[in-house]
Design a protein around this motif. Structure first.
Motif, PDB file in Angstrom:
ATOM      1  N   VAL A   1      -6.381  -2.938  -8.668  1.00  0.00           N
ATOM      2  CA  VAL A   1      -7.311  -2.986  -7.544  1.00  0.00           C
ATOM      3  C   VAL A   1      -6.756  -2.183  -6.377  1.00  0.00           C
ATOM      4  O   VAL A   1      -6.607  -2.686  -5.250  1.00  0.00           O
ATOM      5  N   GLY A   2      -6.460  -0.916  -6.639  1.00  0.00           N
ATOM      6  CA  GLY A   2      -5.959  -0.035  -5.579  1.00  0.00           C
ATOM      7  C   GLY A   2      -6.980   0.119  -4.466  1.00  0.00           C
ATOM      8  O   GLY A   2      -6.630   0.259  -3.295  1.00  0.00           O
ATOM      9  N   LYS A   3      -8.231   0.110  -4.853  1.00  0.00           N
ATOM     10  CA  LYS A   3      -9.327   0.084  -3.889  1.00  0.00           C
ATOM     11  C   LYS A   3     -10.320  -0.933  -4.423  1.00  0.00           C
ATOM     12  O   LYS A   3     -10.341  -1.225  -5.614  1.00  0.00           O
ATOM     13  N   ILE A   4     -11.159  -1.430  -3.539  1.00  0.00           N
ATOM     14  CA  ILE A   4     -12.253  -2.267  -4.003  1.00  0.00           C
ATOM     15  C   ILE A   4     -13.464  -1.373  -4.140  1.00  0.00           C
ATOM     16  O   ILE A   4     -14.033  -0.924  -3.144  1.00  0.00           O
ATOM     17  N   MET A   5     -13.808  -1.074  -5.382  1.00  0.00           N
ATOM     18  CA  MET A   5     -14.895  -0.132  -5.612  1.00  0.00           C
ATOM     19  C   MET A   5     -16.230  -0.812  -5.332  1.00  0.00           C
ATOM     20  O   MET A   5     -16.427  -1.997  -5.612  1.00  0.00           O
TER      21      MET A   5
ATOM     22  N   PRO B   1      -3.665   6.074   3.669  1.00  0.00           N
ATOM     23  CA  PRO B   1      -2.566   5.650   4.551  1.00  0.00           C
ATOM     24  C   PRO B   1      -2.205   4.190   4.288  1.00  0.00           C
ATOM     25  O   PRO B   1      -3.092   3.353   4.189  1.00  0.00           O
ATOM     26  N   LYS B   2      -0.926   3.952   4.150  1.00  0.00           N
ATOM     27  CA  LYS B   2      -0.385   2.605   3.906  1.00  0.00           C
ATOM     28  C   LYS B   2      -1.057   1.950   2.703  1.00  0.00           C
ATOM     29  O   LYS B   2      -1.060   0.732   2.585  1.00  0.00           O
ATOM     30  N   GLY B   3      -1.650   2.784   1.881  1.00  0.00           N
ATOM     31  CA  GLY B   3      -2.494   2.205   0.841  1.00  0.00           C
ATOM     32  C   GLY B   3      -1.793   2.048  -0.494  1.00  0.00           C
ATOM     33  O   GLY B   3      -0.577   1.827  -0.576  1.00  0.00           O
ATOM     34  N   TYR B   4      -2.586   2.225  -1.547  1.00  0.00           N
ATOM     35  CA  TYR B   4      -2.129   2.044  -2.918  1.00  0.00           C
ATOM     36  C   TYR B   4      -0.931   2.937  -3.195  1.00  0.00           C
ATOM     37  O   TYR B   4      -0.909   4.119  -2.850  1.00  0.00           O
ATOM     38  N   SER B   5       0.051   2.377  -3.866  1.00  0.00           N
ATOM     39  CA  SER B   5       1.232   3.164  -4.190  1.00  0.00           C
ATOM     40  C   SER B   5       1.770   2.724  -5.544  1.00  0.00           C
ATOM     41  O   SER B   5       2.060   1.552  -5.747  1.00  0.00           O
ATOM     42  N   ASN B   6       1.863   3.688  -6.480  1.00  0.00           N
ATOM     43  CA  ASN B   6       2.345   3.371  -7.813  1.00  0.00           C
ATOM     44  C   ASN B   6       3.129   4.579  -8.295  1.00  0.00           C
ATOM     45  O   ASN B   6       2.613   5.704  -8.311  1.00  0.00           O
ATOM     46  N   ALA B   7       4.366   4.371  -8.658  1.00  0.00           N
ATOM     47  CA  ALA B   7       5.256   5.481  -9.004  1.00  0.00           C
ATOM     48  C   ALA B   7       4.701   6.302 -10.165  1.00  0.00           C
ATOM     49  O   ALA B   7       4.775   7.538 -10.161  1.00  0.00           O
TER      50      ALA B   7
ATOM     51  N   MET C   1      -7.430  -0.378   1.497  1.00  0.00           N
ATOM     52  CA  MET C   1      -6.680  -1.506   2.051  1.00  0.00           C
ATOM     53  C   MET C   1      -5.253  -1.114   2.388  1.00  0.00           C
ATOM     54  O   MET C   1      -4.621  -0.332   1.672  1.00  0.00           O
ATOM     55  N   ASP C   2      -4.764  -1.690   3.444  1.00  0.00           N
ATOM     56  CA  ASP C   2      -3.359  -1.564   3.803  1.00  0.00           C
ATOM     57  C   ASP C   2      -2.561  -2.478   2.881  1.00  0.00           C
ATOM     58  O   ASP C   2      -2.633  -3.701   2.979  1.00  0.00           O
TER      59      ASP C   2
ATOM     60  N   THR D   1       0.674   8.083  -3.051  1.00  0.00           N
ATOM     61  CA  THR D   1       1.389   7.553  -1.903  1.00  0.00           C
ATOM     62  C   THR D   1       1.455   8.660  -0.848  1.00  0.00           C
ATOM     63  O   THR D   1       1.782   9.795  -1.198  1.00  0.00           O
ATOM     64  N   PRO D   2       1.153   8.363   0.406  1.00  0.00           N
ATOM     65  CA  PRO D   2       1.125   9.440   1.398  1.00  0.00           C
ATOM     66  C   PRO D   2       2.475  10.158   1.492  1.00  0.00           C
ATOM     67  O   PRO D   2       3.474   9.552   1.860  1.00  0.00           O
TER      68      PRO D   2
END
Lengths: 521, 307, 321, 320
Positions: free
Chosen positions: A485-489, A446-452, A276-277, A436-437
Motif C-alpha cells: 500500500v505505497g499509495k492508496i489507489m 516526498p517522505k513517501g513509499y520507500s523500498n530498496a 502518504m508520509d 525514494t526521493p
C-alpha cells in the motif's frame, strides 16, 4: 453614421454566413489557455496537445497510442547508445522552407539549452551528428529505453524562421526573446497558426501542403479558453462551440440529453491516489506516525467506498484501480489490478491490530481543481474515514500552491494523480512517484513509499530494451507497491468529451486532441 | 420589572414602533429575518441532520431530489447534495456561518472604524491626518483585492494544518478590514462636532479622563448613524463572503457558508440537480434582502434629516 | 486646487508603495511559478536555475526594490504565464474591462436617475414601491448568481445571447471595441446587466434619498411658494442639487466596478483585466499581479481626484474656500 | 507691568497670552509658499479675583474673553503667562464652568442626575450620591425627581440651573460663567442671575463672569475688565467703570448697552468695523475706531495705567 453602422453589421454577418457554409470550422473550448506557441517553452500537456497540430516530432503517437514515424521515416540502432534516423524528404514548413537535418539539430540545441523545460527530456542524448541533409546519428550518454517515447513530445522548428524572429532560445523571461512566439509559430504539422489573441482566441487553418495523407476535413479550428465549467458547458449547449474537452461528469447527462449533442468517453491514463508520509517519526498533532504502518494504510484503503465515489461523484465516469498504471499503457498487467475490497469491518480490525482502535487525527491536503471532482472526492473520503474513527482534517489548496508545497514534503496525506505523460510509459510514473526521493528521482514521492528493491529495479526499467525483462520488472514493482500500500489507489478518470454530433473525433487515453483524425459533417 | 414594562410600553407608543406597524413589507422582512436567524442559531437543534458529522453521511444517499419529486425521500425534505448531505440542514448550518461571518466582520470593521474615528476626531492634528490618509489608501483597494491580500498573508503565517480552521477568522478579517473607513469617517465627523460641545468641556474641567470622555460622552452621541451603517453593512458583508467563496477565497467546504454552498452548486447548475444550487441561493437572497429591508427602513426612520 | 493635487500626489505614491510592498511580501508564498513554467517532470537543478534567472532566489526586499526601480520607468517585467511584457498585457485587456465598466455605468445612470426621480416624485405609487423593492433585491443578490441565471435563460434555453467572450471586436489603434459589431453588442448585454444591477439600484436609491432631502430645504419651499409646480421644482431644483452626490458616488463606484468586474469576467469569460488577475493568481504570475494591483490603486486615486475636480468645477462654494 | 495686586486673590492671571495657529495645511504652504499665520486671541492679560467676589470680563464677541475663561479652566494651554488658582496652602482651587449654550452643555444621552453626579467626589456611595443630587436640584430650584429626566425635557433656563447644580456638585469655589444667560429670555435671565447672586451670598462663591452685556454685568459684578482684540483696555471696580468710564472703547460699549425695557432692540453698531484679528492694526489696536486717536496711537501700544478716575486704563489719550 447609423447607416454606415448597419452596413458594417450586415456585411460582417453576411461574411460570417458565407464562410460558415463553405468551410468546416471546428469551434473548440477548454478551461486552459495555450501557454505559448513556442513548443519548447512549456512542458505542459494541454499546450503540447494543442500545438501538436502545428508542430511535429521525429515520431508521433497514432490513434492506438503506438509510436509511428513522423518527420523521421525510419530509424535503426547502430549500437546500444547510437541511433540513426532517416528523415522524411519533401516536407515543407508552413513558410515553405524545406525540412532538413539542420532543423533537427537546431531544435535539439534549442530545446536542450540550459533553462529550457525540455532540457531534462533530452538529457540522455550526448549529441546529434548530421550525416547528410536527411540522415542524423544520435549518440546517447547511456542505454535508454524510452528515446522514441520522449521524441514524440519534442517538436521540430524551422531554424531559419526562428533565427529570423530572434527566438533562438526558448523561455527567456529575463530578456523576453521568446516574446515573438506568443502569437505565431511555424511548424510542419497538419494545421497552421492563422491568428492568435492570447486568452481570447486562437485560429488554426488546415495546412494544404501537409506531407501526410489528409484524413480530416477540417478547414479551420477556432480555439477559445473558457475557464468556468458551467459557462463552458453552457457555450456547448447553446451551440456556440462544437467541442469541449472535459465535460464535467455532472453535466454529461445534460449534454447527452440535448438533441444534436454527444459525449465521447474514454478512460484517461491518469490514476488518482492518496499519497502518504511514511518516513516521518510523527505526524503533526500525533506522537507517532500511523501511516508508517502498512496495516493502517491498508485500513484506510479498505475504508474507502470507491464504488460509492464512482457512482455518486464520478457518475460512473471512472474505473476503480489497484495499480498505478492505466490498462492503455504498455506492460500493463491486468492480473495485478485487483483492489483490496471495501470492508469497514476489516478496516477497523486492521486499525485495532495496529493499535489505533480509537482512530486518530489525520491532516489531509487536496488540490482544488487539479483533478476531476477532486474536492468532492476528498470530502467524501473524510466521511468514509470518520466511519472507522479516523478524523481527517481536510485542507483544500489552490493547485499552484499545492504543487509547490507537496514536493516540499509539507503534506502528510494528500491527493495526487499521475498519468505518465508525455512518455506514456510506466517508467515515468514509477521514477517520479515510487522511488525514494534521491536527486531527480522520486520528486513527487516526498517522505513517501520507500523500498530498496523498487529503487534497485527502477533504473533498470529505464534502460532495458528487452520487452520481456521489462514486463517482469514492471510487474514486480507494481506488485510490491500494491501489496505494501505505497499509495492508496482510487480510480482511473474517464475522459468525457462533449461535442456536437456533427463532430467525429477520436478520444485517446492521453487526452491529446489530434485534429488530423477528426471529421465534421 | 415594572419599569421594564413601562419602558416597553413607552417604546410601543414611540414613533419608531408606530412607523414599524404601518410598514407591512418591513414587518414581513423582520419576521423573515427573525425566522432565518432562529433557524441558523438553532441549527444544531432543529436541523433534521447534522451534515458536519462526516460519520453520519452516506454517499448512497447522494443527489436525492426534494421530497415531493419522484425519487425523493421524506427524510431529506429539500433533497441531498453530492456527498449525501441534507440540503435543508446544510442551509441552516450554512446560514449560521454566513450570519456569523457577516456579524463578526461588521463588528470588526465597526470596532476599528469607531475607535479610529473617535481618536482622529478627538485628537485632531497629525493623528487625524495619518488616520484619514490611511483611510484614503484603504479605499484605494477594492474589497476583493484586500481579500486576496489577506488570504495570501494568512497562508504565509499559518501552518498548513491550521489554514482551514482559521479560515473563518481570515474571511472575517478580509471582509472587515475593507469596511472600517466609512465607520471612521462617520464617527470622526460626529466626534469633531461633539468634542467642541460644552458638556465635553464640563467633563474635562471635572478632570474626567480622555478615555472616559470618549467612551462615555462622545461615543453614545455618535453611535446612531453607526448602527444604521452596521445594519446595512451586514447585508453587504454576507454578500461579500458569498462572492469571495465564488472566487475560492471564502469559507472552506468543511465549514461551508451559504456562499460556499452556492459555489459548489454552481457547478451543478446545468446538471438538472437544481435543488443543490437553487435552495442555498434562494436562502442567501432572502436573508440579505430581509437584512437590507430592515436596515433601509431603520436608516429612513432614524435619519433626522429626512424627518 | 494646488494643495489638492499635492495631497493626492503624495497619496498616489503612498498607495503605490504600500500596494507593491504588500504584494511582494506575500507573493513568495502564493506558490512557485517555476512549477507551472517547467512542468512536473523538471529536475531540481532546472528549477533552481530558473529561480535564479527570475530572481526568485533573492530576498523579498531585494525583489521589491528591483520592482520599484523598474516600475518607476514603466517596466513591470514580463508575465510568467503569457510571456509578454506586463504593460502590453494590461493595455491589451484594459479596453474590454473599461468598455464593460463604462456600459454598466451608463446603464446605471440612464436607469437609476429616472427611477430615482420617479420614486421621489410618487413615493406611494405602486410602481414606486415595486422599484424600491426591486432595488433592494438588486443589492441583495451576488453577481455571479445573476450572471449564471442569465446564461441559463438567455444562452442555454433561449439561445439568444452568447455565454462567453466579447464577440467580434474592431480594433481602433490600440483600443479594441465590441460596440461596432452585432456579435460584440450581443456579447456585451449579459455581462453589462450583471455588473449594472447593483449600480442601478444604488443610484436610484441615492437620487431618491437626495431629492427627498433637497425637497425639504427652504430653498425648494421658496420655489414652491413662488408658485412653481411640484414637477418643475423637482426636476429643476431638486434634481440639479442632488446630482452632485451622484457624480461623486458614480465616480467612486467606477473603482469598485473594476474590482467587481473580476467576478463578472470570470462568469462570462470576458477577456479583461479581471480574468487576467485571476489567471495570474492561479499561475502565481507575480509580475502581472504586482502591476495589476499598482494599476488598480492608481486608477482609484486618479478617479478620486477627478471626482474632486468635478466637484470643484460644479460647486462654486467649494472653490471659494 | 501694571499687575493689580490684591490681598490673597483666589485667581491670579498674569500676562496671559494665547496664540492660535491658523496656517494653511503644510502641503498647501509648501505649494503656494504661504507663510505660517497665527492669531493672538489673548494678549498680555492680567487680573486677579478675591474670594467671594465677581470679576466680569466684557467685550464684543471675538475679543478673547471666552478664551480667557477657557485658559483659566485649563481647557486651553496658555502660550505665555500663567494662571494661578492655587490657594496659599498649595491646594488647587476647585473650579467649574457654566456655559452659554444650554443645549450643548449637557450630554443629551445622559439623565441629568448622571450629568450632575459626574464631577462629584468619587468616594460617595450610591445612596449618598442620589441624595446629594436631589439636594442640589432643590438648591437650584428644581425637583429631586428631575434627576431621571433627559436634558431635552427641560427648558433653556432649567438647563442652566442644571449646569449650575453640576458646578456645585463639584463643591467648586470658583465658577467660570461664560455668558450663562445670553441665550435665555430676559425674564429667565433675571431668575438665573438672581440664583447666581443668592448662591454667591450663601456659599461664598467666586465668579469669573464673561459677558458682552454690560447691563447684565451691572447686576452681579465687583470688578470689571474690558477687553478689545485680546487685550484688557480698562480694568477696575465695577461702579467706577460703569459710572465713569475712561477708555473710549468702554464709553462706546456703554453707549450701546441695550435698554432693559426694550431688550430685543438691535444694538446700535459701534463706529467703524472691527478689524481682523488676523491682521490687527499697529500701535493701539483701537485707533481706527477711536474718536480720540492721535499719531502716537498708530505707533505705540498703550499700557494699562492707573487713571485719576480710579480704574486702570490703556490709552494714550487718558493722562493721569
Amino acid at each position: 453614421m447609423n447607416r454606415y453602422l448597419k452596413l458594417l453589421l450586415l456585411t460582417s454577418c453576411a461574411g460570417l454566413a458565407i464562410s460558415a457554409a463553405e468551410a468546416k470550422t471546428l469551434r473548440f473550448a477548454e478551461s486552459q489557455e495555450i501557454s505559448s506557441m513556442d513548443p519548447h517553452a512549456a512542458r505542459e500537456d494541454f499546450t503540447l496537445s494543442l500545438i501538436g497540430n502545428v508542430y511535429e516530432g521525429l515520431v508521433r503517437w497514432n490513434k492506438e497510442l503506438k509510436i509511428e514515424p513522423a518527420l523521421a521515416e525510419s530509424w535503426e540502432t547502430l549500437s546500444d547508445t547510437q541511433w540513426r534516423f532517416h528523415l522524411r524528404k519533401g516536407v515543407e514548413f508552413h513558410n515553405g522552407n524545406p525540412f532538413t537535418a539542420d532543423d533537427v539539430i537546431f531544435s535539439y540545441e534549442r530545446a536542450g539549452s540550459p533553462g529550457s523545460p525540455f532540457a531534462g527530456l533530452l538529457e540522455p542524448i550526448a549529441g546529434i551528428a548530421k550525416v547528410d541533409d536527411h540522415t542524423i546519428d544520435i549518440t546517447l550518454k547511456r542505454k535508454y529505453a524510452l528515446l522514441l517515447n520522449d521524441f514524440a513530445g519534442w517538436y521540430i522548428l524551422d531554424k531559419e524562421f526562428q533565427e529570423s524572429i530572434g527566438a533562438q532560445k526558448p523561455l527567456d523571461l529575463s530578456t523576453n526573446t521568446g516574446g515573438a512566439m506568443i502569437t505565431q509559430g511555424i511548424g510542419t504539422g497538419p494545421f497552421k497558426v492563422a491568428s492568435r489573441e492570447p486568452d481570447v482566441k486562437t485560429v488554426f487553418v488546415a495546412n494544404e501542403k501537409w506531407w501526410d495523407k489528409r484524413e480530416h476535413n477540417i478547414d479551420e479550428i477556432v480555439y477559445t479558453p473558457i475557464a468556468n465549467n458551467a459557462t463552458r458547458v453552457a457555450a456547448l449547449l447553446s451551440g456556440e462551440v462544437d467541442f469541449i474537452r472535459n465535460a464535467p461528469p455532472q453535466d454529461v447527462a445534460r449534454v447527452e440529453g440535448t438533441p444534436g449533442m454527444q459525449i465521447m468517453r474514454a478512460p484517461h491514463l491518469r490514476n488518482i491516489f492518496y499519497g502518504m508520509d511514511q518516513q516521518s517519526k510523527t505526524l503533526p498533532g500525533l506522537d507517532s506516525n500511523p501511516l508508517a504502518d502498512v496495516r493502517v494504510r491498508k485500513a484506510i484503503y479498505q475504508a474507502i467506498d470507491i464504488d460509492g465515489i464512482k457512482r455518486s461523484i464520478m457518475r460512473d465516469n471512472s474505473r476503480p484501480s489497484a495499480i498505478m498504471m492505466a490498462p492503455q499503457l504498455p506492460f500493463y498487467d491486468a492480473s495485478l489490478d485487483v483492489r483490496f475490497p471495501f470492508d469497514i469491518e476489516a478496516s477497523k480490525a486492521l486499525l485495532k491490530e495496529a493499535g489505533y482502535a480509537d482512530g486518530f487525527t489525520l491532516p489531509m491536503d487536496c488540490p482544488a481543481g487539479s483533478f476531476i471532482n477532486d474536492e468532492q472526492i476528498c470530502q467524501a473520503t473524510v466521511g468514509m474515514l470518520a466511519k472507522v474513527g479516523i478524523k481527517a482534517q481536510l485542507t483544500m489548496h489552490p493547485p499552484v500552491q499545492f504543487d509547490t508545497e507537496l514536493p516540499a514534503g509539507k503534506y502528510s496525506f494528500y491527493m495526487l494523480g499521475w498519468a505518465g505523460l508525455p512518455t506514456l510509459d510506466a517508467y515515468n510514473i514509477i521514477s517520479a512517484t515510487f522511488h525514494t526521493p534521491t536527486g531527480d528521482l522520486g520528486a513527487w514521492n516526498p517522505k513517501g513509499y520507500s523500498n530498496a528493491r523498487v529503487d534497485e529495479l527502477i533504473p533498470q526499467i529505464g534502460t532495458e530494451y528487452d520487452t520481456e525483462k521489462r514486463q517482469e520488472m514492471i510487474s514486480e514493482v507494481m506488485k510490491l507497491h500494491r501489496d505494501e500500500v505505497g499509495k492508496i489507489m482510487l480510480h482511473q478518470q474517464f475522459l468525457t468529451w462533449g461535442m456536437s454530433d456533427k463532430v467525429h473525433a477520436i478520444v485517446p487515453a492521453d487526452e491529446y486532441t489530434r485534429f488530423w483524425y477528426y471529421t465534421m459533417d | 420589572m415594572s419599569q421594564l414594562v413601562l419602558r416597553l410600553k413607552a417604546f410601543g407608543n414611540s414613533e419608531l414602533a408606530w412607523r414599524f406597524r404601518n410598514s407591512p413589507p418591513v414587518i414581513f422582512a423582520a419576521v423573515a429575518l427573525i425566522a432565518l436567524v432562529f433557524c441558523a442559531a438553532a441549527a444544531s437543534l432543529i436541523a433534521p441532520h447534522n451534515p458536519f458529522d462526516p460519520a453520519t453521511l452516506n454517499i448512497m444517499d447522494a443527489r436525492l431530489p426534494p421530497a415531493w419529486i419522484d425519487g425523493g425521500s421524506s427524510t431529506y425534505l429539500l433533497g441531498t447534495d453530492e456527498q449525501g448531505r441534507d440540503i435543508l440542514s446544510t442551509i441552516f448550518y450554512g446560514m449560521r456561518v454566513s450570519i456569523l461571518v457577516g456579524i463578526a466582520a461588521v463588528a470588526f470593521s465597526m470596532t476599528i472604524g469607531v475607535a479610529l474615528g473617535l481618536i482622529a476626531g478627538y485628537l485632531g492634528g497629525w493623528v487625524d491626518t495619518v488616520i484619514m490618509r490611511l483611510g484614503d489608501i484603504q479605499l484605494s483597494f477594492p474589497t476583493i483585492m484586500i481579500a486576496f491580500f489577506i488570504d495570501g498573508v494568512a497562508k504565509i503565517v499559518m501552518p498548513i494544518g491550521m489554514r482551514e480552521e482559521m479560515r473563518f477568522y481570515v474571511v472575517i478579517l478580509a471582509i472587515g478590514v475593507a469596511d472600517w473607513v466609512q465607520f471612521a469617517r462617520t464617527v470622526r465627523a460626529a466626534t469633531m462636532i461633539e468634542r467642541r460641545k460644552d458638556y465635553v468641556a464640563a467633563a474635562r474641567i471635572s478632570e474626567v479622563g480622555n478615555v472616559r470622555i470618549l467612551l462615555a460622552h462622545i461615543l453614545p452621541n455618535t453611535i446612531g448613524p453607526v448602527l444604521v451603517l452596521a445594519t446595512l453593512g451586514l447585508g453587504v458583508a454576507i454578500l461579500t463572503e458569498a462572492i469571495l467563496s465564488f472566487l475560492g477565497l471564502g469559507m472552506p467546504p468543511s465549514q461551508p457558508s451559504l456562499g460556499t454552498l452556492i459555489r459548489a452548486g454552481n457547478d451543478l447548475l446545468l446538471s438538472g440537480e437544481w435543488w443543490i444550487s437553487l435552495f442555498p441561493g434562494a436562502a442567501l437572497v432572502l436573508l440579505v434582502l430581509a437584512v437590507n429591508i430592515v436596515g433601509d427602513w431603520l436608516r429612513d426612520v432614524l435619519n433626522p434629516r429626512l424627518r | 486646487m494646488i494643495s489638492l493635487l499635492a495631497t493626492r500626489l503624495t497619496s498616489v505614491i503612498l498607495v503605490m508603495l504600500v500596494v507593491s510592498a504588500l504584494s511582494f511580501s506575500i507573493f513568495n508564498f502564493l506558490g512557485d511559478p517555476v512549477n507551472n513554467i517547467l512542468g512536473v517532470n523538471a529536475t531540481l537543478a532546472q528549477r533552481e536555475e530558473l529561480r535564479v534567472a527570475l530572481g526568485l532566489d533573492q530576498s523579498t526586499f531585494v525583489q521589491f526594490w528591483r520592482f520599484v526601480e523598474r516600475a518607476v520607468v514603466g517596466d513591470f517585467g514580463i508575465s510568467y504565464r503569457n510571456r509578454q511584457p506586463v504593460v502590453d498585457l494590461i493595455l491589451a485587456r484594459l479596453p474590454a474591462t473599461l468598455e464593460l465598466v463604462m456600459c454598466a455605468t451608463v446603464i446605471a445612470l440612464a436607469m437609476g436617475i429616472p427611477m430615482g426621480v420617479y420614486t421621489a416624485l410618487k413615493p406611494r405609487g405602486l410602481l414606486s414601491r415595486s422599484l424600491q423593492f426591486g432595488s433592494l433585491l438588486g443589492i441583495s443578490m451576488p453577481q455571479f448568481l445573476i450572471g449564471m441565471l442569465l446564461i441559463l435563460v438567455f444562452s442555454v434555453e433561449l439561445r439568444w445571447l452568447s455565454a462567453f467572450g466579447r464577440g467580434e471586436v474592431v480594433t481602433l489603434g490600440w483600443w479594441t471595441t465590441g460596440l461596432l459589431t452585432t456579435s460584440g453588442i450581443k456579447a456585451l448585454i449579459m455581462p453589462t446587466i450583471t455588473l449594472a444591477v447593483f449600480q442601478v439600484s444604488m443610484i436610484m436609491r441615492l437620487v431618491r434619498g437626495e431629492m427627498l432631502e433637497v425637497v425639504r430645504t427652504d430653498f425648494v419651499k421658496f420655489a414652491r411658494a413662488r408658485g412653481l409646480s411640484d414637477r418643475a421644482v423637482y426636476l429643476t431644483h431638486a434634481l440639479r442639487n442632488s446630482l452632485l452626490p451622484v457624480i461623486t458616488i458614480t465616480g467612486l463606484q467606477i473603482g469598485s466596478l473594476i474590482a467587481f468586474a473580476i467576478v463578472v469576467e470570470a462568469v462570462f469569460q470576458w477577456p479583461g483585466m479581471g480574468m487576467l488577475i485571476l489567471q495570474a493568481i492561479e499561475f502565481a504570475d507575480f509580475p502581472v499581479m504586482a502591476a495589476y494591483l499598482a494599476f488598480v490603486g492608481f486608477s482609484f486615486v486618479t478617479i478620486n481626484l477627478v471626482v474632486d475636480l468635478i466637484y470643484l468645477a460644479v460647486d462654486p462654494r467649494l472653490r471659494a474656500k | 507691568m501694571n499687575a493689580i495686586v490684591t490681598e490673597q486673590p483666589l485667581l491670579k492671571v498674569a500676562n496671559l497670552g494665547r496664540t492660535f495657529d491658523v496656517s494653511a495645511p503644510f502641503l498647501q504652504r509648501l505649494a503656494t509658499g504661504a507663510p505660517r499665520r497665527s492669531v493672538k486671541a489673548v494678549d498680555g492679560v492680567s487680573f486677579a479675583i478675591r474670594p467671594g467676589t465677581t470679576f466680569s470680563l466684557v467685550g464684543e464677541s471675538g475679543c478673547g474673553k471666552s478664551t480667557v475663561a477657557r485658559l483659566v479652566a485649563g481647557l486651553e494651554r496658555p502660550t505665555v503667562g500663567a494662571v494661578e488658582i492655587r490657594k496659599d496652602s498649595g491646594e488647587r482651587v476647585r473650579l467649574q464652568m457654566v456655559f452659554q449654550d444650554p443645549v450643548g452643555s449637557l450630554n443629551p444621552r445622559w439623565r441629568i442626575g448622571q450629568s450632575i453626579a459626574e464631577p462629584m467626589a468619587r468616594k460617595l456611595g450610591r445612596i449618598e450620591r442620589r441624595k446629594r443630587i436631589g439636594e442640589l436640584l432643590v438648591t437650584v430650584g428644581l425637583a429631586p425627581s428631575d434627576a431621571d429626566k433627559y436634558p431635552h425635557e427641560f427648558s433653556g433656563g432649567q438647563r442652566q440651573r442644571i449646569s449650575i447644580a453640576r458646578a456645585l456638585a463639584a463643591e467648586a469655589e470658583l465658577l467660570l460663567l461664560d455668558e450663562p444667560t445670553s441665550a435665555l429670555d430676559v425674564s429667565v435671565q433675571a431668575q438665573v442671575l438672581n440664583l447666581l447672586k443668592d448662591l454667591q451670598q450663601k456659599l461664598g462663591l467666586t465668579y469669573l463672569f464673561i459677558s458682552h452685556n454690560l447691563s447684565v454685568v451691572r447686576f452681579l459684578t465687583d470688578r470689571i475688565g474690558v477687553m478689545y482684540l485680546g487685550r484688557l483696555v480698562e480694568e477696575g471696580p465695577g461702579e467706577i467703570i460703569l459710572e465713569n468710564p475712561q477708555h473710549p472703547y468702554t464709553r462706546l460699549l456703554l453707549e450701546t448697552v441695550p435698554d432693559l425695557e426694550a431688550p430685543k432692540r438691535d444694538r446700535a453698531p459701534l463706529g467703524g468695523d472691527i478689524p481682523s484679528p488676523l491682521n490687527p492694526p499697529s500701535g493701539c489696536t483701537f485707533h481706527p475706531r477711536c474718536p480720540l486717536a492721535m499719531d502716537v496711537c498708530k505707533k505705540e501700544r498703550p499700557e494699562l495705567r492707573h487713571s485719576a478716575a480710579g480704574a486702570n486704563v490703556a490709552c494714550h489719550a487718558i493722562q493721569d
